[in-house]
Structure formats: C-alpha cells, structure tokens
Design a protein around this motif. Structure first.
Motif, PDB file in Angstrom:
ATOM      1  N   LEU A  61      83.106  36.284  19.827  1.00  0.00           N
ATOM      2  CA  LEU A  61      83.344  38.121  20.158  1.00  0.00           C
ATOM      3  C   LEU A  61      83.184  38.874  19.237  1.00  0.00           C
ATOM      4  O   LEU A  61      83.414  40.253  19.805  1.00  0.00           O
ATOM      5  N   ALA A  62      83.020  38.442  18.182  1.00  0.00           N
ATOM      6  CA  ALA A  62      83.341  39.194  16.546  1.00  0.00           C
ATOM      7  C   ALA A  62      81.995  40.746  16.597  1.00  0.00           C
ATOM      8  O   ALA A  62      81.718  41.460  16.160  1.00  0.00           O
ATOM      9  N   GLY A  63      81.226  40.047  17.341  1.00  0.00           N
ATOM     10  CA  GLY A  63      79.764  40.992  17.283  1.00  0.00           C
ATOM     11  C   GLY A  63      78.470  40.002  17.738  1.00  0.00           C
ATOM     12  O   GLY A  63      79.071  38.672  17.966  1.00  0.00           O
ATOM     13  N   PRO A  64      77.002  40.934  18.145  1.00  0.00           N
ATOM     14  CA  PRO A  64      76.195  40.588  17.928  1.00  0.00           C
ATOM     15  C   PRO A  64      75.683  38.516  17.285  1.00  0.00           C
ATOM     16  O   PRO A  64      76.446  38.495  15.855  1.00  0.00           O
ATOM     17  N   TYR A  65      75.558  37.897  17.157  1.00  0.00           N
ATOM     18  CA  TYR A  65      75.428  36.110  16.707  1.00  0.00           C
ATOM     19  C   TYR A  65      74.210  35.859  16.911  1.00  0.00           C
ATOM     20  O   TYR A  65      73.492  35.879  18.575  1.00  0.00           O
ATOM     21  N   VAL A  66      73.629  34.326  16.440  1.00  0.00           N
ATOM     22  CA  VAL A  66      72.843  33.916  17.297  1.00  0.00           C
ATOM     23  C   VAL A  66      73.334  32.370  17.164  1.00  0.00           C
ATOM     24  O   VAL A  66      74.214  32.038  16.695  1.00  0.00           O
ATOM     25  N   LEU A  67      72.675  31.978  18.659  1.00  0.00           N
ATOM     26  CA  LEU A  67      72.974  30.701  19.044  1.00  0.00           C
ATOM     27  C   LEU A  67      72.650  29.509  18.882  1.00  0.00           C
ATOM     28  O   LEU A  67      71.596  29.539  17.540  1.00  0.00           O
ATOM     29  N   GLY A  68      73.979  28.721  18.027  1.00  0.00           N
ATOM     30  CA  GLY A  68      73.830  27.786  17.975  1.00  0.00           C
ATOM     31  C   GLY A  68      73.807  26.029  18.784  1.00  0.00           C
ATOM     32  O   GLY A  68      73.493  26.089  19.414  1.00  0.00           O
ATOM     33  N   ARG A  69      74.161  25.403  18.758  1.00  0.00           N
ATOM     34  CA  ARG A  69      74.683  23.625  19.172  1.00  0.00           C
ATOM     35  C   ARG A  69      76.098  23.845  19.541  1.00  0.00           C
ATOM     36  O   ARG A  69      76.627  22.881  20.433  1.00  0.00           O
TER      37      ARG A  69
END
Length: 253
Positions: A61-69
């Motif tokens: 919810l903080a900003g762009p992120y890379v999906l993990g598991r």
C-alpha cells in the motif's frame, strides 16, 4: 475406424492422467519447501486481518512494489473462504474442491473425445503446480465445474477477477443472479478494504497485478470441455442448441 481411434486416444489420455496424478503426489515429497505455500499465504493473510493487522502488507500500500510469494492479491470477499481454515484441517483445502470436480464430472459424464484434451490441460505446469502450492485456483476451477452442472456456482470464479469470463456459466438463469447478489452482499462488510485491494493489485504492482491469474486460463478451459462433451447432452450444429437429458435443476447453463 474413427470410434476406435477416439477410444484408443482416450485410453492413452486416461493413462497419462493417472501418471500425472502420481507425479503430482510425488512432487509433494520432492518439493517440501513449496508445498501449501499459497495456502499458507492466504490463510495467514485472513488471520492477520481478523486479529487486527492488515490483509495486505504495508509495502503493498506504500507504493510500487515487485510481487513476491507472500502477498495476498485476492479481493477482500475471499476472506470468507480463507478464514475458516484457521481452524479447519488443512487437508480439506484440497479435498473439498477435488470432491466438487469429481462430482461434476460424474454428473456431466464427458464423452471419450474430451479425455485427450484433459490430458493436454493436465500437462500444463500451472495445472498441477496449483495443487502442490494449494493455490486458490483449485477452488475457482471447482466453482467452474459446478457451474457447468448447476449454473450458479460459477459466480464464485469472481474470487479471481482476471478469470471473470469463466464466471458466466448459467448467467441467463435467475439462480446465477441470486448467487451474484449474495456475493455482493458478502462483499459489503469489508468497506474501505476494497480501496486497499485496488491499490495492492491494480495501481502499485510493477508486474502482474490483477492479471497474475492468467496462467491458469488453460486449466479453466477444462470445465468448458467437460460441458461441451457431456454425454448427457447433445450439441447440434450449426445452431449450437443443447437438448439435455438432465432434469432442469441439473441441466446447467
């Protein structure tokens, strides 16, 4: 001659499906580190929400992120499915959708020509990996299979919005719309959590996002194949009008 070819191909396909079942079971021992990985993720996210934490991780919810598991991406209404497994035996996560698929196949009784297609679908990695991981797609596939028989259960395919077209089994029936209404009502208590879901799945993911379920499209075709090939119905060309021998409540869409 054609019937013999179909019969032989069906026998080969059934043999492959049995092999694939044993192969999948073997991977439960071969990949112990990933067994139930997705199941643990969704169950823990629901428990975290119930105990006052966030359904989504702060970084989602903080900003762009890379999906993990370990990020939950399912719509909040899915919590109704996930939370009971905080106390239910984990094995039911696999047994219940498996039983639904088996019952649906029993009701549909797909013709022999469908089994080679099922074998091809089973060969797609995501078709068997979802079982090892305990991915929610098992439940979505089960909902589509049940929808092929009864119509209304396909509404619950919407637990994975990117697979929404497969939720249209039985959309012309009143029971389907009643089920959709119940799903909407079940969604209301989560309020602003839906805003967080939009952020976590649509706005902020740098890859995938809401489309992360698209690799499961091939396995989602299995219920359609079973419905089209149901030996309890006849498919007439070119009008594609189905005349089913099932009673109205079992006739499906």
């Amino acid at each position: 001659m054609r019937d013999r070819i179909v019969r032989d191909a069906s026998l080969v396909a059934l043999g492959f499906l049995v092999f694939q079942a044993f192969n999948t079971a073997w991977h439960f021992f071969l990949w112990p580190s990933v067994v139930a990985l997705d199941f643990n993720c969704v169950r823990d996210s629901a428990v975290r929400w119930y105990t006052g934490g966030g359904y989504f991780w702060p970084h989602q919810l903080a900003g762009p992120y890379v999906l993990g598991r370990d990020e939950a991406l399912y719509p909040p209404v899915a919590i109704w499915l996930f939370l009971p497994f905080a106390v239910l035996p984990a094995i039911l996560w696999w047994l219940i959708p498996g039983a639904i698929v088996a019952w649906s196949l029993h009701r549909l009784r797909p013709a022999p020509w469908t089994w080679p297609i099922f074998a091809v679908i089973a060969a797609v990695p995501h078709s068997w990996q979802m079982i090892i991981l305990g991915n929610t797609s098992m439940w979505v596939v089960a909902a589509a299979f049940a929808g092929a028989v009864y119509g209304w259960p396909s509404v619950f395919v919407l637990l994975k919005p990117s697979l929404a077209p497969f939720a249209l089994f039985g959309a012309k029936r009143r029971s389907w719309w009643l089920a959709l209404g119940l799903l909407v009502l079940a969604s209301l208590p989560f309020g602003l959590l839906w805003v967080d879901w939009v952020k976590a799945t649509i706005i902020y993911p740098t890859t995938g996002g809401i489309l992360y379920s698209l690799p499961y499209v091939p396995v989602m075709c299995a219920p359609i194949v079973a419905w089209l090939g149901s030996s309890r119905c006849s498919l007439r060309m070119p009008a594609f009008r189905r005349r089913c021998s099932l009673p109205p409540r079992f006739a499906g869409p």
